[in-house]
Design an enzyme around this catalytic site. Structure first.
Site, PDB file in Angstrom:
ATOM      1  N   ASN A   1       4.403   4.184   2.494  1.00 40.78           N
ATOM      2  CA  ASN A   1       3.061   3.678   2.194  1.00 40.78           C
ATOM      3  C   ASN A   1       2.419   3.161   3.487  1.00 40.78           C
ATOM      4  OD1 ASN A   1       0.992   1.830   1.577  1.00 40.78           O
ATOM      5  ND2 ASN A   1       1.685   1.730  -0.527  1.00 40.78           N
TER       6      ASN A   1
ATOM      7  N   ASP B   1      -0.739   2.014   3.916  1.00 42.73           N
ATOM      8  CA  ASP B   1      -1.946   1.187   3.725  1.00 42.73           C
ATOM      9  C   ASP B   1      -2.175   0.190   4.851  1.00 42.73           C
ATOM     10  OD1 ASP B   1      -2.325   2.369   1.285  1.00 42.73           O
ATOM     11  OD2 ASP B   1      -1.479   0.717   0.134  1.00 42.73           O
ATOM     12  N   HIS B   2      -1.074  -0.404   5.333  1.00 40.18           N
ATOM     13  CA  HIS B   2      -1.269  -1.518   6.264  1.00 40.18           C
ATOM     14  C   HIS B   2      -1.588  -1.078   7.694  1.00 40.18           C
ATOM     15  CE1 HIS B   2      -0.889  -4.131   3.020  1.00 40.18           C
ATOM     16  NE2 HIS B   2       0.359  -3.787   2.744  1.00 40.18           N
TER      17      HIS B   2
ATOM     18  N   ARG C   1     -10.328  -5.072  12.956  1.00 38.10           N
ATOM     19  CA  ARG C   1     -11.233  -4.991  14.102  1.00 38.10           C
ATOM     20  C   ARG C   1     -12.505  -4.199  13.781  1.00 38.10           C
ATOM     21  NH1 ARG C   1     -10.067  -5.760  19.743  1.00 38.10           N
ATOM     22  NH2 ARG C   1      -9.217  -7.838  19.744  1.00 38.10           N
TER      23      ARG C   1
ATOM     24  N   HIS D   1      -2.984   3.655  -1.178  1.00 37.36           N
ATOM     25  CA  HIS D   1      -3.558   2.955  -2.335  1.00 37.36           C
ATOM     26  C   HIS D   1      -5.049   2.761  -2.089  1.00 37.36           C
ATOM     27  CE1 HIS D   1      -3.158  -0.781  -5.216  1.00 37.36           C
ATOM     28  NE2 HIS D   1      -4.126   0.037  -5.565  1.00 37.36           N
TER      29      HIS D   1
ATOM     30  N   ARG E   1      -9.904  -2.580   0.556  1.00 42.50           N
ATOM     31  CA  ARG E   1      -9.511  -3.528   1.617  1.00 42.50           C
ATOM     32  C   ARG E   1      -8.662  -2.873   2.695  1.00 42.50           C
ATOM     33  NH1 ARG E   1      -5.184  -7.147  -1.736  1.00 42.50           N
ATOM     34  NH2 ARG E   1      -6.931  -7.322  -3.154  1.00 42.50           N
ATOM     35  N   HIS E   2      -7.989  -1.760   2.375  1.00 36.63           N
ATOM     36  CA  HIS E   2      -7.270  -1.048   3.443  1.00 36.63           C
ATOM     37  C   HIS E   2      -7.696   0.427   3.483  1.00 36.63           C
ATOM     38  CE1 HIS E   2      -4.518  -0.744   0.048  1.00 36.63           C
ATOM     39  NE2 HIS E   2      -4.043  -1.955   0.207  1.00 36.63           N
TER      40      HIS E   2
ATOM     41  N   GLU F   1      -2.104   5.926  -5.046  1.00 34.28           N
ATOM     42  CA  GLU F   1      -2.035   4.812  -5.996  1.00 34.28           C
ATOM     43  C   GLU F   1      -3.450   4.355  -6.308  1.00 34.28           C
ATOM     44  OE1 GLU F   1       0.182   1.712  -4.179  1.00 34.28           O
ATOM     45  OE2 GLU F   1       2.013   2.877  -4.099  1.00 34.28           O
TER      46      GLU F   1
ATOM     47  N   THR G   1       0.312  -5.657  -5.309  1.00 30.85           N
ATOM     48  CA  THR G   1       0.483  -5.364  -6.733  1.00 30.85           C
ATOM     49  C   THR G   1       1.606  -6.249  -7.277  1.00 30.85           C
ATOM     50  OG1 THR G   1      -0.089  -3.117  -6.114  1.00 30.85           O
ATOM     51  CG2 THR G   1       0.651  -3.461  -8.371  1.00 30.85           C
TER      52      THR G   1
ATOM     53  N   GLU H   1       7.430   4.726 -11.947  1.00 38.13           N
ATOM     54  CA  GLU H   1       7.914   4.063 -10.736  1.00 38.13           C
ATOM     55  C   GLU H   1       8.215   2.624 -11.127  1.00 38.13           C
ATOM     56  OE1 GLU H   1       5.917   4.710  -7.006  1.00 38.13           O
ATOM     57  OE2 GLU H   1       6.496   2.727  -6.270  1.00 38.13           O
TER      58      GLU H   1
ATOM     59  N   GLY I   1       8.625  -4.209  -2.135  1.00 32.98           N
ATOM     60  CA  GLY I   1       9.458  -5.262  -1.538  1.00 32.98           C
ATOM     61  C   GLY I   1      10.761  -4.761  -0.927  1.00 32.98           C
TER      62      GLY I   1
HETATM   63  N1  PXP Z   1       4.861   1.393  -4.965  1.00 28.39           N
HETATM   64  C1  PXP Z   1       3.710   0.924  -5.485  1.00 28.39           C
HETATM   65  C2  PXP Z   1       3.230   1.501  -6.762  1.00 28.39           C
HETATM   66  C3  PXP Z   1       2.976  -0.065  -4.815  1.00 28.39           C
HETATM   67  O1  PXP Z   1       1.820  -0.520  -5.341  1.00 28.39           O
HETATM   68  C4  PXP Z   1       3.439  -0.521  -3.566  1.00 28.39           C
HETATM   69  C5  PXP Z   1       2.638  -1.537  -2.805  1.00 28.39           C
HETATM   70  O2  PXP Z   1       2.531  -2.674  -3.533  1.00 28.39           O
HETATM   71  C6  PXP Z   1       4.643  -0.007  -3.071  1.00 28.39           C
HETATM   72  C7  PXP Z   1       5.332   0.942  -3.796  1.00 28.39           C
HETATM   73  C8  PXP Z   1       5.192  -0.439  -1.746  1.00 28.39           C
HETATM   74  O3  PXP Z   1       5.526  -1.789  -1.761  1.00 28.39           O
HETATM   75  P1  PXP Z   1       5.856  -2.508  -0.380  1.00 28.39           P
HETATM   76  O4  PXP Z   1       4.622  -2.457   0.449  1.00 28.39           O
HETATM   77  O5  PXP Z   1       6.245  -3.881  -0.788  1.00 28.39           O
HETATM   78  O6  PXP Z   1       6.991  -1.732   0.239  1.00 28.39           O
END
Ligand code: PXP
Length: 242
Positions: free
Chosen positions: A9, A11-12, A20, A45, A51-52, A72, A103, A153, A193
């Site tokens: 993922n 997103d970050h 920035r 996501h 936001r991201h 997502e 989430t 999931e 997590g």
């Molecule tokens: N799976 C889903 C459906 C999520 O929404 C997220 C992010 O919250 C993740 C996996 C990945 O979680 P993390 O960023 O804590 O690894």
């Protein structure tokens, strides 16, 4: 040997870029690195508040990623229409709350069947596999089967956040839930997590086919990469100031 798939993922990367307001770091560059590093999929996501990941990111990534993209999103008309026009490989429906940092729990499928079924059907009619992000509970698994989900999931936050005393019980819940979903013919994924410290017992659950991991990978990448970037910056500065 069973090969569990890793979805990353990213997103970050977009969170950092947005801090920035410019174009660096570019999430699409991260997608290419995820592929080069041997991961099996990319997860993004598209949140209601953007936001991201933003609409343009989702479009570019789904169009150009050589890896399957898992999008997502919340279950609403706007998002389902976006997904049907972009056509990612899979959509994972997640609960969304504007004020949450991430989430926080699984989607409540039981009790929302009437709302979810037409959205899921529309996505499946567009050849998109549909996953539901749920807590590892029997009633939610049954409901996911009833609304036609291809995948569940399991939210692993409860397991990851549990005290050491409670962790075995939470792992047992995940194992039982994975078996139950698998018996119903639903593909099993897990995520939220997960880190170097807690991923191994989840990876050992035979029915789990895919893990989606984001925050830890992106956070840890800072420490894996920081030294190289500082050395390169120092090199450029020293060369230029000789
Ligand atoms: N799976 C889903 C459906 C999520 O929404 C997220 C992010 O919250 C993740 C996996 C990945 O979680 P993390 O960023 O804590 O690894």
């Amino acid at each position: 040997m069973r090969n569990i798939r890793l979805g990353v993922n990213i997103d970050h990367v977009a969170t950092l870029r947005n801090a920035r307001g410019g174009t660096h770091p570019d999430p699409m560059r991260a997608v290419k690195m995820v592929a080069d590093a041997g991961a099996d999929g990319v997860t993004i996501h598209l949140r209601e508040d953007r936001r991201h990941i933003r609409d343009q990111d989702a479009e570019t990534i789904i169009k150009h990623s050589i890896l399957p993209v898992n999008l997502e999103m919340a279950a609403n008309v706007e998002m389902v229409n976006i997904a049907c026009s972009l056509r990612p490989n899979a959509v994972c429906i997640v609960p969304e709350n504007r004020t949450e940092v991430t989430t926080e729990g699984g989607l409540l499928v039981a009790g929302q069947e009437k709302k979810l079924t037409p959205f899921i059907q529309q996505l499946k009619d567009n050849n998109i596999r549909v996953s539901l992000f749920i807590d590892p509970r029997d009633n939610e698994i049954e409901a996911a089967g009833n609304v036609g989900a291809d995948i569940v999931e399991f939210h692993t936050g409860g397991y990851c956040d549990a005290s050491l005393l409670n962790r075995d019980k939470k792992l047992d819940d995940l194992i039982a839930a994975a078996k139950r979903a698998d018996k119903l013919g639903i593909e099993v994924h897990a995520g939220h997590g997960l880190s170097f410290d807690n991923v191994a017992p989840v990876s050992a659950i035979a029915e789990i086919k895919e893990l989606n991991i984001g925050h830890f990978i992106i956070g840890e990448a800072v420490f894996s990469g920081l030294e190289n970037v500082i050395k390169e910056m120092n090199h450029i500065i020293r060369e230029a100031s000789k």
